[in-house]
Design a protein around this motif. Structure first.
Motif, mmCIF file in Angstrom:
data_model
loop_
_atom_site.group_PDB
_atom_site.id
_atom_site.type_symbol
_atom_site.label_atom_id
_atom_site.label_comp_id
_atom_site.label_asym_id
_atom_site.label_seq_id
_atom_site.Cartn_x
_atom_site.Cartn_y
_atom_site.Cartn_z
ATOM 1 N N LEU A 249 58.008 32.440 -4.939
ATOM 2 C CA LEU A 249 59.472 32.421 -5.429
ATOM 3 C C LEU A 249 59.481 32.458 -7.032
ATOM 4 N N ALA A 250 58.521 31.743 -7.701
ATOM 5 C CA ALA A 250 58.581 32.052 -9.055
ATOM 6 C C ALA A 250 58.512 33.350 -9.551
ATOM 7 N N GLY A 251 57.712 34.091 -8.913
ATOM 8 C CA GLY A 251 57.520 35.479 -9.347
ATOM 9 C C GLY A 251 58.662 36.269 -9.080
ATOM 10 N N GLU A 252 59.407 36.388 -7.854
ATOM 11 C CA GLU A 252 60.476 36.842 -7.609
ATOM 12 C C GLU A 252 61.670 36.370 -8.615
ATOM 13 N N TRP A 253 61.584 35.223 -9.146
ATOM 14 C CA TRP A 253 62.535 34.968 -10.322
ATOM 15 C C TRP A 253 62.284 35.471 -11.553
ATOM 16 N N GLY A 254 60.844 35.876 -11.636
ATOM 17 C CA GLY A 254 60.415 36.413 -13.121
ATOM 18 C C GLY A 254 60.168 35.133 -13.945
ATOM 19 N N ILE B 45 58.333 27.080 -20.057
ATOM 20 C CA ILE B 45 58.422 28.260 -19.514
ATOM 21 C C ILE B 45 60.048 28.863 -19.315
ATOM 22 N N ARG B 46 60.143 29.969 -19.115
ATOM 23 C CA ARG B 46 61.304 30.675 -19.248
ATOM 24 C C ARG B 46 61.681 31.291 -17.948
ATOM 25 N N LEU B 47 63.144 30.924 -17.578
ATOM 26 C CA LEU B 47 63.567 31.890 -16.338
ATOM 27 C C LEU B 47 64.605 32.920 -16.831
ATOM 28 N N PRO B 48 64.515 34.091 -16.593
ATOM 29 C CA PRO B 48 65.316 35.013 -17.341
ATOM 30 C C PRO B 48 66.605 34.893 -16.376
ATOM 31 N N LEU C 13 70.690 33.803 -8.992
ATOM 32 C CA LEU C 13 70.300 32.426 -9.260
ATOM 33 C C LEU C 13 71.752 31.742 -9.492
ATOM 34 N N LEU C 14 72.900 32.407 -9.759
ATOM 35 C CA LEU C 14 74.057 31.843 -10.055
ATOM 36 C C LEU C 14 74.993 31.428 -8.799
ATOM 37 N N THR D 182 77.382 29.823 -13.741
ATOM 38 C CA THR D 182 76.147 28.925 -14.110
ATOM 39 C C THR D 182 75.175 28.737 -13.275
ATOM 40 N N LEU D 183 73.958 28.812 -13.637
ATOM 41 C CA LEU D 183 72.740 28.668 -12.918
ATOM 42 C C LEU D 183 72.955 27.494 -11.688
ATOM 43 N N SER D 184 72.350 27.797 -10.782
ATOM 44 C CA SER D 184 72.589 26.919 -9.681
ATOM 45 C C SER D 184 71.471 25.738 -9.501
#
Length: 141
Positions: free
Chosen positions: A19-24, A37-40, A45-46, A51-53
């Motif tokens: 899932l981390a790969g799918e989220w980038g 770490i960075r979540l693009p 994901l909103l 806003t982010l969930s």
């Protein structure tokens, strides 16, 4: 013990948590029990309110702690999350976010960590997370 690069830890994280790969998810830094770490930004994901969930932020925190842990074990570790306490302090927004994780204390059987999540470009903490992990030696279940 060889210390893996952030790119190597990113590959381990994406393989271990697809899932981390799918989220980038990107590992920007990881060394000495700390990771950044960075979540693009991703519309999937909103939550309502643009806003982010919460689930996205909790998943990001968990992955960030694992990256911090991998930075101390040569990139191999089978430890698992035991508890996670999440405090949502303010909306993280709809753009990219950064998670800063650090190991606060590591014992033989338990590890305690802290993760701060904020919108990229902001110094205000949006989510504060504490977590406990059960330490499992590589190859042992």
């Amino acid at each position: 013990m060889t210390i893996p690069s952030p790119a190597e830890i990113q590959a381990i994280v994406r393989e271990g948590v697809p899932l981390a790969g799918e989220w980038g998810v990107e590992v920007l830094a990881a060394e000495g029990g700390a990771a950044l770490i960075r979540l693009p930004a991703k519309p999937v994901l909103l939550r309502p309110g643009n806003t982010l969930s919460g689930p996205a932020l909790m998943g990001l925190a968990d992955v960030a702690m694992w990256a911090a842990l991998l930075s101390t074990t040569g990139g191999r570790d089978d430890s698992v999350t035991s508890t996670m306490t999440v405090n949502f302090l303010r909306p993280a927004g709809s753009g990219p976010v950064l998670a800063e994780a650090r190991i606060v204390k590591r014992g033989r059987r338990m590890l305690f960590g802290e993760i701060l999540i904020r919108a990229e470009g902001s110094e205000e903490v949006a989510t504060h997370v504490t977590t406990t992990w059960a330490v499992i030696a590589p190859g042992r279940v």
